[in-house]
Design a protein around this motif. Structure first.
Motif, PDB file in Angstrom:
ATOM      1  N   ILE A 163       0.835  -1.203   0.000  1.00  0.00           N
ATOM      2  CA  ILE A 163       0.000   0.000   0.000  1.00  0.00           C
ATOM      3  C   ILE A 163       0.867   1.249   0.000  1.00  0.00           C
ATOM      4  CG2 ILE A 163      -1.614   1.368   1.381  1.00  0.00           C
ATOM      5  CD1 ILE A 163      -2.893  -1.257   2.275  1.00  0.00           C
ATOM      6  N   ALA A 164       1.822   1.276   0.937  1.00  0.00           N
ATOM      7  CA  ALA A 164       2.664   2.459   1.061  1.00  0.00           C
ATOM      8  C   ALA A 164       3.507   2.681  -0.189  1.00  0.00           C
ATOM      9  CB  ALA A 164       3.557   2.328   2.286  1.00  0.00           C
ATOM     10  N   HIS A 165       4.092   1.596  -0.708  1.00  0.00           N
ATOM     11  CA  HIS A 165       4.985   1.720  -1.872  1.00  0.00           C
ATOM     12  C   HIS A 165       4.223   2.138  -3.112  1.00  0.00           C
ATOM     13  CE1 HIS A 165       7.541   0.345  -5.233  1.00  0.00           C
ATOM     14  NE2 HIS A 165       8.538   0.667  -4.435  1.00  0.00           N
ATOM     15  N   ASP A 166       3.057   1.515  -3.352  1.00  0.00           N
ATOM     16  CA  ASP A 166       2.298   1.795  -4.570  1.00  0.00           C
ATOM     17  C   ASP A 166       1.606   3.153  -4.538  1.00  0.00           C
ATOM     18  OD1 ASP A 166       3.127  -0.626  -5.416  1.00  0.00           O
ATOM     19  OD2 ASP A 166       1.192  -1.638  -5.308  1.00  0.00           O
ATOM     20  N   LEU A 167       1.276   3.636  -3.351  1.00  0.00           N
ATOM     21  CA  LEU A 167       0.577   4.918  -3.248  1.00  0.00           C
ATOM     22  C   LEU A 167       1.531   6.098  -3.088  1.00  0.00           C
ATOM     23  CD1 LEU A 167      -2.450   4.097  -0.916  1.00  0.00           C
ATOM     24  CD2 LEU A 167      -2.451   4.393  -3.388  1.00  0.00           C
ATOM     25  N   ARG A 168       2.746   5.816  -2.601  1.00  0.00           N
ATOM     26  CA  ARG A 168       3.669   6.905  -2.270  1.00  0.00           C
ATOM     27  C   ARG A 168       4.061   7.717  -3.508  1.00  0.00           C
ATOM     28  NH1 ARG A 168       9.316   7.020  -1.466  1.00  0.00           N
ATOM     29  NH2 ARG A 168      10.023   8.505   0.141  1.00  0.00           N
ATOM     30  N   PRO A 170       2.502   8.110  -6.640  1.00  0.00           N
ATOM     31  CA  PRO A 170       1.457   9.014  -7.154  1.00  0.00           C
ATOM     32  C   PRO A 170       1.102  10.120  -6.167  1.00  0.00           C
ATOM     33  CG  PRO A 170       0.550   6.841  -6.654  1.00  0.00           C
ATOM     34  CD  PRO A 170       2.025   6.721  -6.594  1.00  0.00           C
ATOM     35  N   MET A 171       1.193   9.823  -4.870  1.00  0.00           N
ATOM     36  CA  MET A 171       0.880  10.852  -3.878  1.00  0.00           C
ATOM     37  C   MET A 171       1.930  11.954  -3.900  1.00  0.00           C
ATOM     38  SD  MET A 171      -1.607  11.368  -1.828  1.00  0.00           S
ATOM     39  CE  MET A 171      -1.682  13.160  -1.702  1.00  0.00           C
ATOM     40  N   ALA A 172       3.180  11.574  -4.150  1.00  0.00           N
ATOM     41  CA  ALA A 172       4.245  12.576  -4.254  1.00  0.00           C
ATOM     42  C   ALA A 172       3.988  13.501  -5.442  1.00  0.00           C
ATOM     43  CB  ALA A 172       5.598  11.883  -4.398  1.00  0.00           C
ATOM     44  N   SER A 173       3.486  12.935  -6.534  1.00  0.00           N
ATOM     45  CA  SER A 173       3.169  13.753  -7.715  1.00  0.00           C
ATOM     46  C   SER A 173       2.023  14.711  -7.424  1.00  0.00           C
ATOM     47  CB  SER A 173       2.807  12.848  -8.895  1.00  0.00           C
ATOM     48  OG  SER A 173       3.884  12.000  -9.230  1.00  0.00           O
ATOM     49  N   ILE A 174       0.991  14.209  -6.764  1.00  0.00           N
ATOM     50  CA  ILE A 174      -0.155  15.054  -6.403  1.00  0.00           C
ATOM     51  C   ILE A 174       0.297  16.179  -5.477  1.00  0.00           C
ATOM     52  CG2 ILE A 174      -2.346  15.098  -5.142  1.00  0.00           C
ATOM     53  CD1 ILE A 174      -2.781  12.201  -6.126  1.00  0.00           C
ATOM     54  N   VAL A 208      -0.734  13.062   4.010  1.00  0.00           N
ATOM     55  CA  VAL A 208      -0.875  11.707   3.471  1.00  0.00           C
ATOM     56  C   VAL A 208       0.472  11.189   2.978  1.00  0.00           C
ATOM     57  CG1 VAL A 208      -1.915  10.309   1.651  1.00  0.00           C
ATOM     58  CG2 VAL A 208      -3.304  11.987   2.874  1.00  0.00           C
ATOM     59  N   HIS A 209       1.231  12.041   2.316  1.00  0.00           N
ATOM     60  CA  HIS A 209       2.552  11.626   1.836  1.00  0.00           C
ATOM     61  C   HIS A 209       3.461  11.258   3.004  1.00  0.00           C
ATOM     62  CE1 HIS A 209       6.733  12.156   0.433  1.00  0.00           C
ATOM     63  NE2 HIS A 209       6.271  11.635  -0.697  1.00  0.00           N
ATOM     64  N   ASP A 210       3.441  12.062   4.053  1.00  0.00           N
ATOM     65  CA  ASP A 210       4.261  11.769   5.235  1.00  0.00           C
ATOM     66  C   ASP A 210       3.827  10.461   5.893  1.00  0.00           C
ATOM     67  OD1 ASP A 210       5.687  14.053   4.825  1.00  0.00           O
ATOM     68  OD2 ASP A 210       4.643  15.247   6.343  1.00  0.00           O
ATOM     69  N   LEU A 211       2.503  10.230   5.951  1.00  0.00           N
ATOM     70  CA  LEU A 211       1.991   8.996   6.543  1.00  0.00           C
ATOM     71  C   LEU A 211       2.443   7.783   5.742  1.00  0.00           C
ATOM     72  CD1 LEU A 211       0.236   7.381   8.504  1.00  0.00           C
ATOM     73  CD2 LEU A 211      -1.730   7.857   7.034  1.00  0.00           C
ATOM     74  N   LEU A 215       4.781   4.844   7.002  1.00  0.00           N
ATOM     75  CA  LEU A 215       4.265   3.482   6.956  1.00  0.00           C
ATOM     76  C   LEU A 215       5.232   2.551   6.232  1.00  0.00           C
ATOM     77  CD1 LEU A 215       1.954   1.516   7.524  1.00  0.00           C
ATOM     78  CD2 LEU A 215       0.868   2.256   5.390  1.00  0.00           C
ATOM     79  N   LEU A 216       5.790   3.023   5.126  1.00  0.00           N
ATOM     80  CA  LEU A 216       6.735   2.215   4.363  1.00  0.00           C
ATOM     81  C   LEU A 216       8.000   1.951   5.182  1.00  0.00           C
ATOM     82  CD1 LEU A 216       7.311   0.865   1.640  1.00  0.00           C
ATOM     83  CD2 LEU A 216       8.281   3.042   0.858  1.00  0.00           C
ATOM     84  N   LYS A 217       8.513   2.989   5.833  1.00  0.00           N
ATOM     85  CA  LYS A 217       9.728   2.830   6.628  1.00  0.00           C
ATOM     86  C   LYS A 217       9.474   1.947   7.846  1.00  0.00           C
ATOM     87  CE  LYS A 217      11.841   7.209   5.263  1.00  0.00           C
ATOM     88  NZ  LYS A 217      12.156   8.596   5.674  1.00  0.00           N
ATOM     89  N   TRP A 218       8.334   2.135   8.481  1.00  0.00           N
ATOM     90  CA  TRP A 218       8.007   1.329   9.668  1.00  0.00           C
ATOM     91  C   TRP A 218       7.889  -0.146   9.296  1.00  0.00           C
ATOM     92  CZ3 TRP A 218       3.534  -1.519  10.956  1.00  0.00           C
ATOM     93  CH2 TRP A 218       3.487  -1.962  12.280  1.00  0.00           C
TER      94      TRP A 218
END
Length: 380
Positions: A163-168, A170-174, A208-211, A215-218
């Motif tokens: 979830i974190a990897h796949d969403l991170r 596109p969220m960075a682009s947004i 959301v990007h920070d979360l 999440l990915l790092k955790w």
């Protein structure tokens, strides 16, 4: 005497194998008949050496072991079985005519789970056997649940990572697009209502990007896929840059950031992990600070550690929540309605400790909080 029938409803006796060991053939036959009638699987041996061979071959769930046998006796046999990791956990009930307390003590010392005195009573035998079988059944259940739990946790961590990897990305682009839009337009150009919506979307995209990043790092940290790469870092080269990131965000709430550094202070730490900790402290400080207030970022030396503190003058933390603030993961809300997952603080504690340091918090409800991270100084 309590009868064994009360056990029958929960345990399928045919799933359990019992090894009978006695050099007297009549005793073996009697025990075999009694236990076979109860639907247990039964195997037999007539001496200590054969007991050891049969145990390794059959892997019984319980051993009924006579003490007085030619060759190696029951105590010696039990000692050999308990020293072998393959057979060490198989429970043993000693069958014995001995009733001397020293013999009982010796039996328990070599690994006995129970004793049954000859001549034994049928009901007592079955109750003692069923008691040990119940313990074996409970252990099997715990092991099965533990395996299932590990699989569930593994699937959960994999899901979090995906979830974190796949969403991170596109969220960075947004987030980047919204940052550009908000910085390029004014309320006069698009109207105050639309500008307010764009500004809100911009702030939420940052959260959301920070979360997702946390999440990915955790997840990587919990699954051992995040390695610690330490290097010599001068905090005066690191911390001001992190503070600068929050200048624009703080400006939207009219919050003043005050950095108080010292001379060269070199630590030994993972650069990305250290920045992540300070970023989370800064993000929370901005969230929980009222408009028009200030945030102090302080760097100083304390013993063999450098201490980086972020102090706000916001809502504060209730005393009953302070002790668990770094591991409970509770959802909290900032002064502007900003929502925090609590995951960031868990990550801060984890990263600080992975680098040989720690985290702390001091807070007064209604007056503000100070979050600190301690990082080992460079030695020599």
């Amino acid at each position: 005497m309590e009868t064994p029938e009360k056990f029958d409803s929960n345990i399928n006796k045919s799933d359990y194998k019992i090894l009978i060991v006695d050099d007297v053939v009549s005793n073996v036959l009697l025990l075999k008949i009694l236990l076979s009638n109860e639907k247990f699987q039964v195997c037999t041996a007539n001496c200590g050496e054969m007991c050891i061979e049969q145990t390794k071959a059959e892997m019984p769930d319980l051993i009924l072991l006579d003490v007085m046998m030619p060759g190696i006796d029951g105590f010696q046999t039990a000692g050999i079985l308990k020293k072998d990791p393959v057979t060490a956990n198989i429970p043993i009930i000693f069958l014995t005519a001995l009733n001397n307390p020293s013999d009982l003590v010796h039996g328990f010392q070599v690994g006995a789970s129970d004793f049954l005195t000859k001549p034994f009573n049928k009901e007592e035998l079955l109750v003692r056997v069923m008691h040990q079988v119940e313990l074996v059944a409970a252990k099997r259940l715990i092991e099965r649940q533990n395996t299932e739990l590990k699989a569930t946790i593994g699937n959960r961590d994999k899901m979090y990572s995906v979830i974190a990897h796949d969403l991170r990305s596109p969220m960075a682009s947004i987030r980047m697009v919204l940052n550009l839009v908000v910085s390029a337009v004014t309320p006069e150009v698009v109207g105050p209502e639309l500008f307010e919506l764009l500004d809100k979307a911009n702030k939420e995209s940052e959260d959301v990007h920070d979360l997702l990043d946390n999440l990915l790092k955790w997840t990587k940290s919990q699954t051992g896929r995040l390695s610690v790469v330490t290097q010599d870092l001068d905090l005066n080269d690191i911390i001001p840059g992190v503070v600068d990131i929050f200048e624009m965000i703080a400006l939207t709430k009219n919050i003043k950031l005050e950095y108080h550094g010292v001379g060269s202070l070199v630590v030994r730490a993972d650069n990305d992990m250290l920045k992540t900790v300070v970023r989370n402290f800064m993000s929370n400080a901005v969230k929980f600070s009222p408009e028009g207030s200030s945030i102090q970022i302080t760097v100083k030396q304390e013993g063999d550690f450098a201490k980086v503190s972020v102090r706000d003058h916001g809502v504060g933390i209730a005393p009953d929540r302070l002790s668990g603030i770094f591991h409970k993961g509770e959802t909290t809300y900032g002064t502007g309605g900003e929502e925090g997952s609590g995951l960031g603080l868990q990550l801060c504690a984890d990263f600080a400790r992975k680098n040989g340091g720690d985290v702390s918090v001091e807070s007064v409800l209604g007056e503000g909080s100070t979050f600190s991270v301690f990082i080992p100084l460079k030695k020599g």
